[in-house]
Design a protein around this motif. Structure first.
Motif, short mmCIF file in Angstrom:
data_model
loop_
_atom_site.label_atom_id
_atom_site.label_comp_id
_atom_site.label_asym_id
_atom_site.label_seq_id
_atom_site.Cartn_x
_atom_site.Cartn_y
_atom_site.Cartn_z
N VAL A 34 -20.23 -32.86 -6.56
CA VAL A 34 -19.54 -33.53 -5.46
C VAL A 34 -18.93 -34.85 -5.94
CG1 VAL A 34 -19.88 -34.71 -3.24
CG2 VAL A 34 -20.85 -32.43 -3.60
N LEU A 35 -19.66 -35.61 -6.75
CA LEU A 35 -19.14 -36.89 -7.26
C LEU A 35 -17.94 -36.67 -8.19
CD1 LEU A 35 -22.41 -38.91 -7.95
CD2 LEU A 35 -20.74 -39.27 -6.13
N VAL A 36 -17.98 -35.63 -9.00
CA VAL A 36 -16.86 -35.34 -9.91
C VAL A 36 -15.61 -34.96 -9.11
CG1 VAL A 36 -16.00 -33.69 -11.64
CG2 VAL A 36 -18.26 -34.73 -11.90
N VAL A 37 -15.76 -34.13 -8.11
CA VAL A 37 -14.62 -33.73 -7.29
C VAL A 37 -14.05 -34.93 -6.54
CG1 VAL A 37 -13.92 -32.34 -5.29
CG2 VAL A 37 -15.35 -31.33 -7.07
N LEU A 38 -14.89 -35.74 -5.94
CA LEU A 38 -14.42 -36.93 -5.23
C LEU A 38 -13.76 -37.93 -6.18
CD1 LEU A 38 -17.24 -37.64 -2.62
CD2 LEU A 38 -14.92 -36.87 -2.17
N GLY A 41 -10.32 -36.63 -7.21
CA GLY A 41 -9.36 -36.78 -6.12
C GLY A 41 -8.93 -38.21 -5.92
N LEU A 42 -9.87 -39.13 -5.96
CA LEU A 42 -9.53 -40.55 -5.81
C LEU A 42 -8.71 -41.05 -7.00
CD1 LEU A 42 -12.86 -41.97 -4.34
CD2 LEU A 42 -10.67 -41.71 -3.16
N GLY A 43 -9.06 -40.58 -8.20
CA GLY A 43 -8.30 -40.98 -9.39
C GLY A 43 -6.85 -40.53 -9.29
N TRP A 44 -6.64 -39.29 -8.85
CA TRP A 44 -5.28 -38.79 -8.69
C TRP A 44 -4.54 -39.61 -7.64
CZ3 TRP A 44 -3.00 -36.91 -4.25
CH2 TRP A 44 -1.70 -36.43 -4.41
N PHE A 45 -5.20 -39.88 -6.54
CA PHE A 45 -4.56 -40.59 -5.44
C PHE A 45 -4.10 -41.98 -5.86
CE2 PHE A 45 -4.66 -43.28 -1.63
CZ PHE A 45 -3.76 -42.58 -0.83
N PHE A 46 -4.97 -42.72 -6.54
CA PHE A 46 -4.63 -44.11 -6.87
C PHE A 46 -3.75 -44.24 -8.11
CE2 PHE A 46 -8.41 -45.02 -4.21
CZ PHE A 46 -7.79 -45.84 -3.31
N PHE A 47 -4.01 -43.46 -9.14
CA PHE A 47 -3.30 -43.65 -10.40
C PHE A 47 -2.03 -42.83 -10.50
CE2 PHE A 47 -7.70 -44.80 -11.58
CZ PHE A 47 -7.46 -46.12 -11.88
N LEU A 48 -2.11 -41.56 -10.26
CA LEU A 48 -0.95 -40.71 -10.47
C LEU A 48 0.03 -40.77 -9.30
CD1 LEU A 48 -2.65 -37.60 -12.08
CD2 LEU A 48 -1.51 -39.50 -13.19
N ARG A 49 -0.43 -40.70 -8.11
CA ARG A 49 0.46 -40.67 -6.96
C ARG A 49 1.21 -41.99 -6.81
NH1 ARG A 49 -0.77 -41.73 -1.36
NH2 ARG A 49 0.99 -41.08 -0.15
#
Length: 165
Positions: A34-38, A41-49
């Protein structure tokens, strides 16, 4: 009977010891998953997006190119003795990055025309046949014009008209 109860109690105790680590291991794996998935997702949201949006927002719009007309050229092509003479007619435009380069290149147009004429008179009709021949011709003319107008630089030589007769 006491021995029997002790034996059964000991067996039950050993099963509980074995059962507890399996339950804890599953719980730990579930929490880590669960921590890896979250985290992903947060990493993608903040860094890539947001990073992609910032890149597009910061890029300045490209400046329009400027063009310099070269006088029309008509040259005879090299052929074998006794063959019909073939002619090449060209209309060329030089593409430059900035408008201010146009004014510095215009005084050098006689030199550019001379360099083009001397090169074109060495060609045979087979040298400019097909798209590969025209590509080589464009690259060679770009190289020669950049040598003539140095330190300015021409981005591309563009053909408006090409006729081989």
């Amino acid at each position: 009977m006491a021995d029997k109860d002790e034996a059964e109690g000991g067996a039950e105790a050993s099963e509980e010891v074995v059962a507890k680590p399996k339950g804890k291991l599953k719980l730990i794996l579930a929490v880590v998953l669960v921590l890896v998935v979250l985290g992903g997702g947060l990493g993608w949201f903040f860094f890539l997006r947001h990073h992609g949006e910032e890149q597009h927002a910061e890029a300045p719009p490209p400046k329009p190119s400027a063009f310099v007309e070269v006088p029309d050229m008509l040259v005879n092509l090299v052929g074998l003795p006794g063959e019909r003479v073939q002619y090449l007619k060209l209309k060329i435009v030089l593409e430059v990055k900035e408008e201010k380069q146009v004014e510095t290149i215009k005084p050098n147009l006689p030199r550019v025309t001379d360099i083009f004429q001397t090169y074109l008179r060495e060609l045979r009709a087979s040298d400019i046949g097909g798209s590969a021949g025209l590509f080589r011709l464009r690259e060679e003319l770009t190289k020669r014009v950049n040598a003539a107008v140095s330190p300015d630089k021409v981005a591309a030589v563009l053909f408006k008209e090409i006729v081989v007769q």
